[in-house]
Design an enzyme around this catalytic site. Sequence first.
Site, mmCIF file in Angstrom:
data_model
loop_
_atom_site.group_PDB
_atom_site.id
_atom_site.type_symbol
_atom_site.label_atom_id
_atom_site.label_comp_id
_atom_site.label_asym_id
_atom_site.label_seq_id
_atom_site.Cartn_x
_atom_site.Cartn_y
_atom_site.Cartn_z
ATOM 1 N N GLY A 52 0.908 -1.234 -0.035
ATOM 2 C CA GLY A 52 -0.128 -0.026 0.048
ATOM 3 C C GLY A 52 0.775 1.399 0.030
ATOM 4 O O GLY A 52 0.403 2.309 -0.498
ATOM 5 N N GLU A 107 4.534 4.085 5.912
ATOM 6 C CA GLU A 107 3.147 3.473 6.030
ATOM 7 C C GLU A 107 2.243 4.057 5.425
ATOM 8 O O GLU A 107 2.367 5.357 5.042
ATOM 9 C CB GLU A 107 2.758 2.997 7.389
ATOM 10 C CG GLU A 107 3.132 1.629 7.725
ATOM 11 C CD GLU A 107 1.994 0.568 7.153
ATOM 12 O OE1 GLU A 107 1.867 1.134 6.057
ATOM 13 O OE2 GLU A 107 2.043 -0.227 7.650
ATOM 14 N N ASP A 108 1.211 3.389 4.715
ATOM 15 C CA ASP A 108 0.314 4.093 4.143
ATOM 16 C C ASP A 108 -0.757 4.623 5.227
ATOM 17 O O ASP A 108 -1.375 5.546 5.221
ATOM 18 C CB ASP A 108 -0.692 3.266 2.949
ATOM 19 C CG ASP A 108 -0.761 1.653 3.660
ATOM 20 O OD1 ASP A 108 -0.618 1.608 4.841
ATOM 21 O OD2 ASP A 108 -1.299 1.093 2.679
ATOM 22 N N ASP A 111 -3.817 1.486 11.342
ATOM 23 C CA ASP A 111 -5.130 1.596 11.809
ATOM 24 C C ASP A 111 -5.144 1.069 13.283
ATOM 25 O O ASP A 111 -5.121 1.957 14.073
ATOM 26 C CB ASP A 111 -5.710 0.391 11.005
ATOM 27 C CG ASP A 111 -7.317 0.351 11.009
ATOM 28 O OD1 ASP A 111 -7.787 0.830 12.040
ATOM 29 O OD2 ASP A 111 -7.872 -0.677 10.376
ATOM 30 N N VAL A 160 -10.327 3.296 3.217
ATOM 31 C CA VAL A 160 -9.414 4.083 2.099
ATOM 32 C C VAL A 160 -9.146 3.516 1.208
ATOM 33 O O VAL A 160 -8.302 2.302 1.231
ATOM 34 C CB VAL A 160 -8.357 5.069 2.709
ATOM 35 C CG1 VAL A 160 -7.989 5.994 2.080
ATOM 36 C CG2 VAL A 160 -9.155 5.623 4.008
ATOM 37 N N ASP A 166 -5.444 -0.387 -1.746
ATOM 38 C CA ASP A 166 -6.628 -1.058 -2.274
ATOM 39 C C ASP A 166 -7.733 -1.625 -1.465
ATOM 40 O O ASP A 166 -7.704 -1.676 -0.096
ATOM 41 C CB ASP A 166 -5.856 -2.620 -2.921
ATOM 42 C CG ASP A 166 -5.595 -3.585 -1.677
ATOM 43 O OD1 ASP A 166 -5.058 -3.177 -0.790
ATOM 44 O OD2 ASP A 166 -6.091 -4.950 -2.056
HETATM 45 P P1 IMP Z 1 -3.241 -2.074 11.558
HETATM 46 O O1 IMP Z 1 -2.174 -3.221 11.845
HETATM 47 O O2 IMP Z 1 -4.682 -2.413 11.960
HETATM 48 O O3 IMP Z 1 -2.583 -0.991 11.829
HETATM 49 O O4 IMP Z 1 -3.415 -2.190 9.601
HETATM 50 C C1 IMP Z 1 -2.740 -1.567 9.177
HETATM 51 C C2 IMP Z 1 -2.694 -2.034 7.620
HETATM 52 O O5 IMP Z 1 -3.788 -2.560 7.087
HETATM 53 C C3 IMP Z 1 -2.141 -1.045 6.827
HETATM 54 O O6 IMP Z 1 -0.771 -1.033 6.699
HETATM 55 C C4 IMP Z 1 -2.952 -1.197 5.606
HETATM 56 O O7 IMP Z 1 -2.070 -2.092 4.543
HETATM 57 C C5 IMP Z 1 -4.273 -1.967 6.090
HETATM 58 N N1 IMP Z 1 -5.423 -1.162 6.181
HETATM 59 C C6 IMP Z 1 -5.883 -0.670 7.272
HETATM 60 N N2 IMP Z 1 -6.826 0.119 7.200
HETATM 61 C C7 IMP Z 1 -6.882 0.314 5.879
HETATM 62 C C8 IMP Z 1 -7.723 0.933 4.808
HETATM 63 O O8 IMP Z 1 -8.709 1.967 5.255
HETATM 64 N N3 IMP Z 1 -7.351 1.102 3.401
HETATM 65 C C9 IMP Z 1 -6.416 0.114 2.980
HETATM 66 N N4 IMP Z 1 -5.703 -0.349 3.699
HETATM 67 C C10 IMP Z 1 -5.891 -0.447 5.246
HETATM 68 MG MG MG Z 2 0.036 -0.959 4.606
#
Ligand code: IMP
Ligand code: MG
Length: 196
Positions: A52, A107-108, A111, A160, A166
Amino acid sequence: MDKTLTIFLSPDEVSAVVKRLAEELRAAYGAKDGAASGERARAPVMIAILKGAFVFAADLIRETGMQVALDFMRLGSYGSRDEPKDTVSIIKDIELDIRGRDVLIIEDIVDRGLTLKTIIGHLEQKGPTSIRVCSLLLRATSEQAGLVDFAGKSIDEGFVVGYGMDYKERYRELAGLYIITLDNAPGNDNGKGGGR
Ligand code: IMP
Ligand code: MG
């Protein structure tokens, strides 16, 4: 199933955010104008998280103009959304030696922050001088918000897509950022379940 995309940031707005982050990075890493000055900045090893963040990273490194080294990591998570204990695993590790280097994770979106915690824990074992994080988007609700040193834009909810991000491998090519909603879906989950 029909999907609706609602604009979150236009391409121009994305550019403005990237420019601001690049400025912050240049200030933080002591980058100086004029490559001919012989003053080499303490340029970090930038580690972009696949897939991403690849578009963001591509724009960001050009915008900073810093002499960065670039590497990539890729992670995957297992478990369902209903299960609170998702585990994140490393699919692709970095190839550069980061011992004694400043590291910047790109990072993109952060979350829940599970992915980021895994990355940082893994990279710390390799003995870098510092690890900082630059994320284009940051969930306002994230428990790990404190781990992000350079945050582009905060977002409350909504899944998003675009600008490298994606939903089920679609929409990465879009120049702007969009919130995706799935129409006609009983028990609409607002697009969650894609990503990376
Ligand atoms: P986390 O471990 O919950 O912080 O998830 C982070 C990863 O989940 C990010 O690096 C993204 O690749 C993916 N992700 C989380 N939310 C979104 C979103 O809204 N759109 C696209 N990818 C997301
Ligand atoms: Mg990511």
